[in-house]
Design a protein around this motif. Structure first.
Motif, PDB file in Angstrom:
ATOM      1  N   LEU A 248       0.856  -1.185   0.000  1.00 49.19           N
ATOM      2  CA  LEU A 248       0.000   0.000   0.000  1.00 49.19           C
ATOM      3  C   LEU A 248       0.892   1.234   0.000  1.00 49.19           C
ATOM      4  N   GLN A 249       0.516   2.216  -0.724  1.00 45.23           N
ATOM      5  CA  GLN A 249       1.362   3.398  -0.868  1.00 45.23           C
ATOM      6  C   GLN A 249       0.890   4.546   0.013  1.00 45.23           C
ATOM      7  N   TRP A 250       1.854   5.194   0.580  1.00 42.34           N
ATOM      8  CA  TRP A 250       1.631   6.419   1.335  1.00 42.34           C
ATOM      9  C   TRP A 250       1.409   7.547   0.341  1.00 42.34           C
ATOM     10  N   ASP A 251       0.427   8.390   0.594  1.00 38.29           N
ATOM     11  CA  ASP A 251       0.223   9.495  -0.342  1.00 38.29           C
ATOM     12  C   ASP A 251       1.146  10.654   0.004  1.00 38.29           C
ATOM     13  N   GLN A 252       2.149  10.829  -0.842  1.00 40.01           N
ATOM     14  CA  GLN A 252       3.135  11.882  -0.591  1.00 40.01           C
ATOM     15  C   GLN A 252       2.549  13.270  -0.771  1.00 40.01           C
ATOM     16  N   GLY A 253       1.425  13.305  -1.423  1.00 45.05           N
ATOM     17  CA  GLY A 253       0.857  14.608  -1.717  1.00 45.05           C
ATOM     18  C   GLY A 253       0.261  15.279  -0.494  1.00 45.05           C
ATOM     19  N   MET A 254       0.216  14.536   0.612  1.00 45.14           N
ATOM     20  CA  MET A 254      -0.418  15.072   1.812  1.00 45.14           C
ATOM     21  C   MET A 254       0.330  16.316   2.310  1.00 45.14           C
ATOM     22  N   CYS A 255      -0.348  17.412   2.391  1.00 45.05           N
ATOM     23  CA  CYS A 255       0.191  18.661   2.921  1.00 45.05           C
ATOM     24  C   CYS A 255       1.525  19.018   2.290  1.00 45.05           C
TER      25      CYS A 255
ATOM     26  N   THR B  28       2.201  22.209   9.136  1.00 43.22           N
ATOM     27  CA  THR B  28       1.558  21.019   8.581  1.00 43.22           C
ATOM     28  C   THR B  28       2.526  20.171   7.782  1.00 43.22           C
ATOM     29  N   ALA B  32       3.542  16.382   8.388  1.00 45.67           N
ATOM     30  CA  ALA B  32       3.403  15.399   7.316  1.00 45.67           C
ATOM     31  C   ALA B  32       4.688  14.624   7.120  1.00 45.67           C
ATOM     32  N   ALA B  35       5.083  12.161   9.938  1.00 42.71           N
ATOM     33  CA  ALA B  35       4.194  11.014   9.756  1.00 42.71           C
ATOM     34  C   ALA B  35       4.767  10.064   8.724  1.00 42.71           C
ATOM     35  N   ALA B  36       5.279  10.634   7.652  1.00 42.51           N
ATOM     36  CA  ALA B  36       5.838   9.795   6.592  1.00 42.51           C
ATOM     37  C   ALA B  36       7.013   8.984   7.120  1.00 42.51           C
ATOM     38  N   PHE B  39       5.864   6.253   9.250  1.00 45.07           N
ATOM     39  CA  PHE B  39       5.280   5.225   8.392  1.00 45.07           C
ATOM     40  C   PHE B  39       6.369   4.352   7.792  1.00 45.07           C
ATOM     41  N   CYS B  47       2.616   6.986  13.971  1.00 44.58           N
ATOM     42  CA  CYS B  47       2.242   7.608  12.703  1.00 44.58           C
ATOM     43  C   CYS B  47       0.802   8.088  12.752  1.00 44.58           C
ATOM     44  N   LEU B  51      -0.708  11.870  12.473  1.00 45.86           N
ATOM     45  CA  LEU B  51      -1.709  12.148  11.443  1.00 45.86           C
ATOM     46  C   LEU B  51      -2.967  12.753  12.055  1.00 45.86           C
ATOM     47  N   LEU B  54      -2.433  16.253  12.594  1.00 45.26           N
ATOM     48  CA  LEU B  54      -2.506  16.899  11.295  1.00 45.26           C
ATOM     49  C   LEU B  54      -3.962  17.080  10.879  1.00 45.26           C
ATOM     50  N   LYS B  58      -5.894  20.297   9.513  1.00 48.96           N
ATOM     51  CA  LYS B  58      -6.457  20.364   8.156  1.00 48.96           C
ATOM     52  C   LYS B  58      -7.627  19.405   8.115  1.00 48.96           C
ATOM     53  N   LYS B  63      -6.225  13.653   1.585  1.00 49.46           N
ATOM     54  CA  LYS B  63      -4.948  12.945   1.606  1.00 49.46           C
ATOM     55  C   LYS B  63      -4.574  12.552   3.029  1.00 49.46           C
ATOM     56  N   VAL B  64      -4.913  13.416   3.980  1.00 51.27           N
ATOM     57  CA  VAL B  64      -4.664  13.061   5.380  1.00 51.27           C
ATOM     58  C   VAL B  64      -5.511  11.856   5.756  1.00 51.27           C
ATOM     59  N   HIS B  66      -6.687   9.691   3.863  1.00 51.80           N
ATOM     60  CA  HIS B  66      -6.140   8.530   3.152  1.00 51.80           C
ATOM     61  C   HIS B  66      -5.003   7.894   3.936  1.00 51.80           C
ATOM     62  N   ASN B  67      -4.063   8.725   4.329  1.00 54.06           N
ATOM     63  CA  ASN B  67      -2.901   8.176   5.014  1.00 54.06           C
ATOM     64  C   ASN B  67      -3.261   7.628   6.399  1.00 54.06           C
ATOM     65  N   ILE B  70      -4.553   4.175   5.828  1.00 52.71           N
ATOM     66  CA  ILE B  70      -3.478   3.231   5.528  1.00 52.71           C
ATOM     67  C   ILE B  70      -2.715   2.880   6.801  1.00 52.71           C
TER      68      ILE B  70
END
Lengths: 436, 852
Positions: A248-255, B28, B32, B35-36, B39, B47, B51, B54, B58, B63-64, B66-67, B70
């Motif tokens: 599963l991929q982490w969405d890098q686009g977050m913030c 933010t 992020a 968190a990455a 992760f 994580c 999030l 975060l 926001k 996208k938040v 989403h993560n 996950i």
């Protein structure tokens, strides 16, 4: 498993009837007694009797007469043609090999000839009928005559499967007697009290056994119906291989910082309005080259393309080349082919033709548009310029084999002739001639 | 900033670099980043905490969310994929909504610096997959591609390939703008899904696209492709990088033009008089040929990626190579697969090569080199792993099945299944565990094996279980129908006769001595089934499984036919010519089916039409005319496979219709049997065995419909002359039904000799009439038809022939007896009855008791 034709009650009824036929009861009496039971299934009973009658040996003469009487009486309330056993009766009446009294009896039953005395003969017992029978008193009609009288009125036969309606009796005589002996001889009948000998047998036992086992179904030709083969197992077994791991991929686009490419976006926006300075142009081209995805995010849309083409043709070329695999490229081409003819648009198309493979239709339409633009232009000076440009453009296309001259030959030739006063047009014309 | 200071010491690297950016990172984006990193270091609880912070800042940022989904999924041990799917679908929907409404994300605070910080990150945190650092975020992005990818990943792991495919195809349609890393993951997953769906042509498209887009060509394809594209890039780069010179200075350009175009100098010279036009002329008249050539390739070769990838170059190369092998195996291109797998083994040297080994084993298995296949499987390393050993055992099961050793294969299949169940017990759950549970696939194999061993009830049980995955395959339904037929045949179905009863003639012996009579019990039909079953087709038995019956068989056959017709329909759609883009668009309007997806857009068309040089090279090995263009290359390659599939489907269809005709006859529906048999005979390219069955069934149906004359005509096509019947098919027609093991011998394997000598354990290797028996069948049936028509002489002749060919056939005997009786030869009838081996004489008194 064949279904049994008779239930136990019916079996007893028939056996009793047959037994009592040798007594001194009148036939009429026996018939009345037999039909007292309303639950009796007439067809089954009659069919069983007809099967027994077909076996010439099985029934005694009196039994046969009674059996025939039953076959007739069962359906006597209807017209004779409606009797399902009518043809059986007619055939029996015409059977030359049968006893005459039996044939005469059947004719009586059918009411053949004198209809008045029809009921009289039933008042006697079967054995009396046989005893009193006078062969000379009876004439036997031809089979055809009988058939005409009794069968032709018959209803058309209801639907029946041919396979089944062709059935024959499924009972076979298989006398078990010593070789060379006559199976019909009475010597093999079991004498009460006597010691049983080889080949002897009890008729009554056989009769009751038959009655018990008779089935509605006869014997028919059998069809071989092969079972289809099992489908071959060829590539069907599932072979397993290790899986690729897909995480599963982490969405890098977050913030994330969204400013990337903003510079180029700004420059492209500027480029729509007017020519960029050389260093700005350089920056756009470099950034686009560094990031192959940037072109999709630089803010250009097909609608904005004409402005970019007019202001910054080289950027337009670069962008279009990069977008060549984009799903929107067709839209860009449509816009490009429909925009006003100009030096810059021609330059863009010319460059594109050498860099990428353009749809044939697009190039054709573009050329047609070029030619008609030349024809429509009013200003003579501008027209000259445009014609020269188009000529050079066409020469380039032809030399580079981007267009097939044959496709446009007439159109281009006409164009050259119209503008033959212009040197480039004459040159193009010569080029066409050499290619002919 | 405090937040950042609180970040774990496990990620000190980042601090060092990020120091420069302290001033510019907003809160933010700092969160992020943390968190990455959590992760990446698989600290999912932390994580999720970050999030959540975060999220409070926001709110409802997709996208938040989403993560969070996950991370929570991993934190909770991958236990609830369905829930994750739900969240992801919501995320995807809101992203798409945002995109549609054209909103803009609030842009970040700073411009240039972030680019550098991004690239720095990738340099320092080498332990992390580069995906973290390499991805580029664009200002205009409401990108649902990651969410889509994750949705597809879950569907994939749940074996829901069709669903995964529909998600992925949609993303793939517009893959160009998607950032490299995500695009790569999408392509890899799409390939797996397509291969699982056995879609060769789309797989080839994607593989082809990947080789171009990710710059991993086959080595054999050569430097050709790569260098060409590089050159072209250079050329493009050059021309675009010096636009200024061409714009400004005419001198150098006119030089170029003059030098190349010396012969056409008049024109260019005249033009050069006008400086404005000169500019134009310099554009391209010079150097056009070179530019043209390289330019063309460059257009089709996508720009090379420059960013880091999460997968190293060699790894990706190996992956693609293995995909290629799988594609070749799928398309039965054994010869090429052999070469490519060798190549893969070379690349895999020093790495985990178990996948390559399995593929190689599969290759040898496909070639019939079973011994070699076993050896290769044995060589695969980690068999202690439950997932691996289940695959290992399953594959051995396949091999032994093909060797005809059904009982051995049964042992391996059940081992594989128990491996699977131990895998399910493993904790903690990994996502991969779901997909590694191949028990349903193995169960299907079990079903085939039970069927081969003549155990229809167990087989049906397996197929019914496996139908969760296989319900769209016509073949599965055919197998289920075969289970029904076999169960009926064996008398295992309530109401059907025991097998001994079916072929037997039962004769009651009545009376003794001179009064002895023989009564033939089953003189008319073989009433095999009980019609009461008819009503409750899907009635469940005691075990909760549908009861096998002839009506169930019919239902299955109809399902299979329906599926087959559907796939034929969609195939014919996708085969439509795709010349001009205009046509395409019109088409795609009408048919918005999945199949048109790939051709909707001209750009995608170009994706599809070009072919990696590797595949063309491969194609040279096929017996196709050489020198075809790229497009022809892939066309022949794929159409070769599509031909195979078409032929296979045709075979299946024949089997389906033959079985259907048979079942309808058994169910006493001659009209339906008639139409099924007709349809069978109308199939193009019908095999001779099925043609034979078609005629026999058709004739019987006609006979039952009181059309003996037409029935006789159908049988008479096998007549040569007045009364001689030819073989309806030859031994060579039965070839497909043989057990394959003799292929081993052909390969001249030493070890294969052993396999050949050992007698097959299977009880029912080939279950069909031999050609002579089929001939006997035709004689017997012609006799029956003739008898019904009253032509007893002819019937007598035919039935005599039939009995000489199939002396054991009770049907032929009965027909013979019938004919004798009709001819008045009751003595002969009795003696035939006594000589027939299938007659059982029952004393009448016993019969009396038994009777119903």
């Amino acid at each position: 498993m064949g279904k049994k034709m008779l239930n136990f009650e019916e079996q007893c009824k028939i056996l009793n009837l047959l037994k009592s036929s040798s007594e001194q009861k009148s036939i009429e009496e026996m018939l009345t007694e037999f039909f007292t039971n309303p639950k009796l299934r007439h067809f089954n009973v009659c069919y069983s009797l007809s099967l027994l009658l077909q076996d010439k040996m099985m029934l005694s003469s009196t039994e046969r007469l009674v059996a025939f009487a039953i076959l007739h009486r069962s359906y006597s309330s209807q017209k004779s043609a409606a009797n399902p056993f009518i043809s059986f009766l007619v055939n029996a009446a015409c059977d030359e090999g049968a006893e005459n009294y039996e044939r005469a009896f059947i004719l009586h039953l059918l009411g053949f000839g004198n209809s008045n005395s029809s009921k009289e003969f039933l008042k006697q017992s079967a054995s009396e009928y046989i005893k009193k029978f006078d062969p000379s008193s009876q004439t036997f009609p031809q089979k055809e005559q009988l058939q005409k009288q009794y069968l032709e009125k018959a209803h058309p036969e209801p639907y029946a499967c041919l396979l089944k309606s062709t059935a024959v009796k499924n009972v076979l005589a298989d006398p078990d007697v010593p070789p060379g002996c006559d199976a019909n001889s009475a010597e093999f009948d079991l004498e009460p009290g006597a010691k049983s000998k080889l080949g002897s047998g009890d008729r009554d036992e056989a009769l009751s056994g038959l009655i018990a086992n008779l089935s509605l179904e006869g014997l028919i030709p059998h069809w071989i119906r092969p079972l289809p083969p099992r489908f071959p197992v060829d590539e069907e077994l599932v072979w397993l291989n290790p899986d690729n791991n897909h995480e599963l991929q982490w969405d890098q686009g977050m913030c994330a910082d969204t400013s990337r490419g903003a510079a180029v976006r700004d420059l492209i926006a500027k480029a729509l309005r007017g020519p960029l300075a050389p260093n700005q142009q350089e920056q756009v081209l470099v950034e686009l080259a560094n990031d192959p995805k940037l072109v999709y995010h630089c803010g250009l849309t097909p609608r904005k393309l004409p402005e970019l083409v007019e202001s910054n043709p080289l950027i337009a070329v670069d962008v279009l080349i990069k977008l060549i695999n984009s799903p929107e490229i067709a839209e860009y081409f449509t816009v490009l082919v429909n925009m006003d003819m100009s030096l810059h648009s021609m330059e863009v198309v010319n460059r594109l033709t050498t860099a990428v493979e353009l749809p044939k239709e697009f190039v054709r339409t573009y050329i047609t548009n070029c030619i008609s633009s030349c024809e429509n232009i009013k200003d003579k000076y501008m027209q000259n310029r445009l014609v020269r440009l188009v000529c050079v453009f066409l020469q380039s296309l032809i030399r580079n084999r981007i267009i097939d001259v044959k496709d446009l030959f007439i159109e281009v030739q006409a164009f050259c002739i119209e503008f033959s006063r212009i040197r480039e047009a004459a040159g193009l014309f010569r080029l066409l001639k050499t290619l002919e | 900033m405090d937040l950042r200071d609180s970040s774990p010491s496990s990620t000190p690297n980042r601090d060092g670099n990020a120091g420069d950016d302290d001033g510019v990172l907003s809160v933010t984006s700092a969160l992020a980043k943390d968190a990455a990193l959590y992760f990446q270091s698989r600290k999912f609880a932390e994580c999720v905490d970050v999030l959540n912070q975060l999220n409070s800042k926001k709110e409802n940022d997709p996208k938040v969310l989403h993560n969070i989904a996950i991370a929570e999924f991993f934190r909770d041990g991958c236990s609830d994929p369905k829930k994750l799917l739900e969240v992801l679908n919501n995320v995807k929907r809101s992203e798409e909504l945002a995109l549609a409404s054209g909103e803009q994300v609030e842009s970040g605070s700073n411009i240039g610096n972030n680019i550098t910080s991004g690239s720095k990150g990738s340099g320092t945190t080498t332990s992390l997959p580069a995906s973290i650092c390499a991805s580029i975020i664009y200002a205009d992005e409401f990108d649902s591609s990651v969410a889509s990818l994750n949705i597809a990943v879950i569907w994939f792991y749940l074996h829901e390939y069709a669903k995964a495919l529909s998600v992925l195809e949609h993303v793939y349609q517009n893959i160009e703008p998607i950032d490299e890393t995500t695009a790569l993951h999408i392509c890899l997953l799409l390939l797996d899904v397509l291969l699982a769906c056995r879609d060769a042509s789309k797989s080839a498209d994607v593989l082809n696209y990947m080789e171009k887009a990710f710059g991993v060509g086959n080595v054999s394809q050569g430097e050709n492709g790569n260098t060409a594209s590089q050159q072209s890039l250079n050329v493009v780069g050059k021309s675009s990088s010096d636009p200024n010179s061409s714009l400004i200075s005419d001198v150098s350009c006119s030089d170029l033009a003059a030098s190349v175009n010396a012969s056409e100098s008049p024109l260019s010279r005249t033009l050069s008089e006008d400086p404005l036009d000169e500019m134009f002329s310099t554009l391209d008249i010079g150097g056009q040929n070179l530019a043209r050539h390289t330019g063309l390739t460059s257009a089709n070769d996508l720009p090379k990626i420059t960013v880091d990838r999460s997968i190293s170059g060699v790894d990706l190369k190996l992956k693609l190579q293995l995909y290629k092998v799988r594609l070749l195996l799928l398309t039965r291109n054994v010869k090429l697969a052999k070469r490519e797998v060798k190549h893969a083994m070379n690349i895999a040297r020093g790495r985990d090569s178990s996948m390559a080994l399995f593929l190689k084993a599969q290759l040898e298995y496909a070639r019939g080199n079973h011994r070699k296949a076993i050896k290769l499987l044995m060589a695969s390393s980690n068999r202690t792993d439950a997932a691996m050993s289940s695959m290992f055992n399953n594959n051995l099961g396949c091999i032994y099945y093909q060797l005809g050793k059904y009982h051995t294969s049964a042992v391996f299949f059940s081992k594989a299944l128990s491996n699977c169940s131990s895998l399910q017990k493993e904790k903690p759950l990994k996502l991969l565990t779901f997909s590694q549970d191949k028990s349903l696939l193995i169960t299907y194999n079990c079903g085939l094996q039970y069927l081969a061993c003549g155990k229809p009830l167990l087989a049906a049980h397996c197929f019914q279980k496996a139908s969760l995955v296989f319900y769209k395959r016509p073949l599965m339904w055919l197998r289920l129908a075969e289970c029904c037929l076999m169960a009926v045949e064996k008398g295992l179905v309530k109401g059907s006769w025991a097998p001994s009863d079916r072929s037997e003639v039962r004769v009651s012996v009545i009376g003794k001595g001179r009064w002895r009579r023989l009564l033939i019990e089953n003189g008319t039909t073989r009433n095999r089934h009980v019609d009461s079953v008819e009503r409750d087709v899907w009635a469940l038995g005691d075990d909760g499984q549908p009861k096998l019956s002839l009506p169930l068989a019919r239902q299955c056959l109809y399902n299979a036919l329906h599926l087959l017709n559907c796939s034929e329909l969609s195939n014919s759609k996708s085969i439509l010519p795709s010349d001009s883009s205009l046509e395409e668009n019109e088409l795609s309007d009408g048919a918005s089916s999945k199949n048109s997806n790939y051709k909707n857009l001209p750009s995608n068309d170009s994706k599809a039409s070009t072919m990696p040089a590797a595949l063309i090279n491969l194609n040279g090995d096929l017996k196709e005319p050489k020198g075809g263009t790229n497009q022809e290359g892939i066309q022949t390659f794929i159409s070769y496979y599509e031909d195979i599939c078409r032929r296979e489907n045709q075979m299946i269809k024949q089997a389906l219709l033959a079985n259907l005709a048979y079942v309808e006859l058994e169910l006493e529906n001659p009209l339906k049997a008639l139409s099924a048999a007709r349809a069978l005979l109308e199939l193009p390219g019908c095999s001779r065995i099925y043609v034979f069955l078609g005629h026999v069934y058709l004739a019987e149906a006609l006979c039952l419909l009181n059309k003996p004359k037409e029935a006789a005509e159908h049988l008479s096509i096998y007549l040569s002359g007045e009364s001689n019947i030819e073989l309806p098919f030859g031994l060579e027609d039965c070839e497909q039904w043989r057990v394959k093991k003799h292929i081993d011998c052909e390969e001249a394997n030493v070890g294969a000799a052993a396999a050949k000598n050992s007698s097959p354990e299977g009880l029912e290797d080939f279950m069909f009439l031999k050609p002579d028996e089929a001939r006997g069948t035709l004689y017997a049936n012609l006799a029956a038809v003739s008898a019904i028509q009253g032509d007893l002489e002819r019937a007598h002749h035919f039935v005599t022939q039939a009995l000489s060919l199939v002396p054991d056939s009770s049907e032929a005997t009965m027909t013979a007896i019938y004919v004798d009786l009709m001819l008045g030869k009751s003595q002969e009838a009795v003696s035939k009855l006594k000589h027939c081996s299938h007659v059982r004489f029952l004393p009448s008194n016993q019969q009396f008791n038994k009777s119903s």
